[in-house]
Each structure stands twice: as structure tokens, then as C-alpha cells.
Design an enzyme around this catalytic site. Structure first.
Site: not given
Ligand code: IPM
Ligand code: MG
Length: 358
Positions: A140, A190, A222, A246, A250
């Protein structure tokens, strides 16, 4: 007196933050709690007003506050503006300027929502995992980065880099947190392909020596992605870098029924923190009053616990959320047959009400 800076942001950000503030007022009335609130612009809203997704004034207020409650940022409206001015860059700069390197993303399945998960109830019931994501380094932030012309075509590039000290400090956060729960840490890498994570694995293993009670395991990313949907309850604490964290967070969020349920804390070395839902600004449903405010409300609970040292208030907020789910109230994202579909505002009001009554 503690100070909280509120950064509603874009999309559904303002709606969900409004509900969290309602819950905060209820908490102030019930508990001996003295907070001073301030608000500022961030993301696209700040860009529109001041031409910068993180204006100097917002950053100054963020530095001064004890904790930050953050909504969400971004939207199609700002996807094509100059890259450095995009809302996401504002959030990244905020995380990095404040040194918020430790991102805690708990994925806990409320038993009331077992049916809302897309996985079989027996696979997810009782799920309680914590993802510890490194937040101010990795690909990042690595330099060089960009899009350039080379041999008559465009080439995009980023750099995946971690120093040993960055790896050590996030590993320690994961181990410390694991000591307060199941004492198991799975480090995700990885290492079979990327040198940076080969070193990550080595450093995490060295750090673990200071924590003889911790059971440390390693998993390729993975495989981790697959195991999270195959048998998620095998995990206690997962520690990983920025990008993998990240993605996996999710995925873990969906195990709990909806990403609308997942709070997060981003902490610096001194536990000052920024608290935000894991979901984004959902521009497609913004302004319709259907967004789920629970992730933001539970982020407020984390704020109470970690930055204000008010575990009592945090527990009460979390119980209020449970009570409302017990009552069968659901926003659209977690709605299943036989429950009652409510709006963003009704959900916030119900949690505030449940909190006032203890
Ligand atoms: C998160 C989001 C952010 C990230 C974006 C909005 C920059 O997806 O907080 O997970 O990638 O960190
Ligand atoms: Mg995110």
C-alpha cells in the site's frame, strides 16, 4: 474528559455515523462518561469543499483527539480525479500520518445471524476470529509506485516492502491479543513466492519465542482464503500484511452474514485509535436509509474499549446490539424471513433505546 473526532466521510458514512452518535448520547446518559465531540471533513466531501481529501485542519484535529470515529470514504464521483486527491488517499494518509499500524478486525458471528451467513450454520456458528492487519506498510505504501511509459506502452508498478521492525511490532500486537483469547496465531504469507513474506515468516517465528504459550502456525494466503470458507473456526488470531489483510478481512466479514456487521480499530503504539466499519461508502445505497449502522456502532464500542479504556461501556453497547438482534430487527443486508426489516435510523434508535434501559 476525552475527545473524539468524528469524520463521517462520503456515501453512507454520514448516515451510519449519525446512528453511532445517537448510541454515544445514550451511553453518556447512562454512564459517567465525559466526551467532547468535534467533526471534520475527510474523503470526497473534503475534496469538494477544500480540494484535498485530508485537509491540514482535519489532520491537526485528528492528531489532537484521543480517538477518531470514522464513517467511510469514496465514490464514483471521485474515481477519476487526480490520483493523489482521491478519497482513499486521504484515508491512507490519515492512517500513515497517525502511525495507526495495527488494524484489528474481529469477525464474530452473532448466533441470531447464523441464517444470514451464506455458509452452513454449523460451519460458522460460534465463529470468533480476529484479523490483525498491518496497516501502514507493505504494498500500500511501498516506493517506487506509479504508472509510466516504457517501450511504447504503459507499465504499472508497486513495491511490496516491509522492514523487520514493522514486522516485529505487528507480530507482537497479534501475540499480545492472542494471549487474551485462544492463544493461537496463524501468520499468513506467500513465502513460497515473495521474498518479503519469506522474511515475514522468519521474523514472526523469531518474535514468537517471547511468547512460549502461543501456538503459532503459518499459512499461504491462497490456502488461508480457502480455509476461511471451508473451516473458519480453525482460526483464532490471523496476522498478516496490509494487502492480504484487506482481502481476507472482507472474506471473513461475509462469514458473519454481512460486511455491515464488521467493526475495526486501527491503533498506534499508544492505543490511540481510529475506529471505522470495515465496509466502504456504498454509494449505490447512500441516502436511502437502508444501510446497516451496526458495524459503526460496534466500532464505537471498540473505541470505548481500546482508546477510552471503558470496557464497561463497550460491553453495554455490544449487549444492546445483541438485544436488538434478539428482538428480530434487521437492516436489509441481514434480513431473513421471519425477522423485521428496519431502516438505518430505526436500527440506531433501537440500539440507543436498548442501551438506555440497560
Ligand atoms: C479498508 C478499505 C480501504 C483499504 C480502502 C478504502 C482504501 O478497503 O479499510 O479495508 O484498502 O484499506
Ligand atoms: Mg478493504
Amino acid at each position: 474528559m476525552s475527545s473524539i473526532l468524528v469524520l463521517p466521510g462520503d456515501g453512507i458514512g454520514p448516515e451510519i455515523v449519525e446512528q453511532a452518535l445517537r448510541v454515544l448520547s445514550a451511553a453518556e446518559q447512562r454512564f459517567d462518561l465525559n466526551v467532547e465531540l468535534d467533526q471534520a471533513l475527510v474523503g470526497g466531501a473534503a475534496y469538494d469543499a477544500e480540494g484535498d481529501p485530508l485537509p491540514e485542519s482535519t489532520l491537526a484535529k485528528a492528531r489532537a483527539a484521543d480517538a477518531i470515529l470514522f464513517g467511510a470514504i469514496g465514490g464514483p464521483k471521485w474515481d477519476t480525479i487526480e490520483r493523489d486527491k482521491r478519497p482513499e488517499r486521504g484515508l491512507l494518509r490519515l492512517r500513515s500520518s497517525l502511525g495507526l499500524f495495527a488494524n484489528l478486525r474481529p469477525a464474530i458471528l452473532f448466533p441470531q445471524l447464523a441464517d444470514a451467513s451464506s455458509l452452513k450454520p454449523e460451519v460458522v456458528s460460534g465463529l470468533d476470529i480476529l484479523i490483525v492487519r498491518e496497516l501502514t506498510g507493505g504494498i500500500y505504501f511501498g516506493q517506487p509506485r506509479g504508472i509510466k511509459e516504457e517501450n511504447g506502452e504503459r507499465v504499472g508498478f508497486n513495491t511490496y516492502v516491509y522492514s523487520e521492525s514493522e514486522m516485529k511490532r505487528i507480530a507482537r500486537v497479534a501475540f499480545d491479543l492472542a494471549m487474551q483469547r485462544g492463544k493461537r496465531v496463524c501468520s499468513v504469507d506467500k513465502a513460497n513466492v515473495l521474498e518479503v513474506t519469506e522474511l515475514w515468516k522468519e521474523v514472526v517465528t523469531e518474535e514468537a519465542k517471547a511468547y512460549p504459550e502461543i501456538e503459532l502456525s503459518h499459512m499461504y494466503v491462497d490456502n488461508a482464503a480457502m480455509q476461511l470458507v471451508r473451516a473458519p473456526k480453525q482460526f483464532d488470531v490471523i496476522v498478516t500484511g496490509n494487502l492480504f489483510g484487506d482481502i481476507l478481512s472482507d472474506e471473513a466479514a461475509m462469514l458473519t452474514g454481512s460486511i455491515g456487521m464488521l467493526p475495526s480499530a486501527s491503533l498506534d503504539e499508544n492505543r490511540k485509535g481510529l475506529y471505522e466499519p470495515c465496509h466502504g461508502s456504498a454509494p449505490d445505497i447512500a441516502g436511502q436509509g437502508i444501510a446497516n449502522p451496526l458495524a459503526t456502532i460496534m466500532s464505537l464500542a471498540m473505541l470505548m474499549r481500546y482508546s477510552l479504556q471503558r470496557g464497561d461501556v463497550a460491553d453495554a453497547i455490544e449487549s444492546a446490539v445483541e438485544k436488538v438482534l434478539d428482538q428480530g430487527l434487521r437492516t436489509a443486508d441481514i434480513y431473513t424471513e421471519g425477522t423485521r426489516k428496519v431502516s438505518t435510523g430505526e436500527m440506531g434508535a433501537a440500539v440507543a433505546e436498548a442501551l438506555s434501559h440497560g
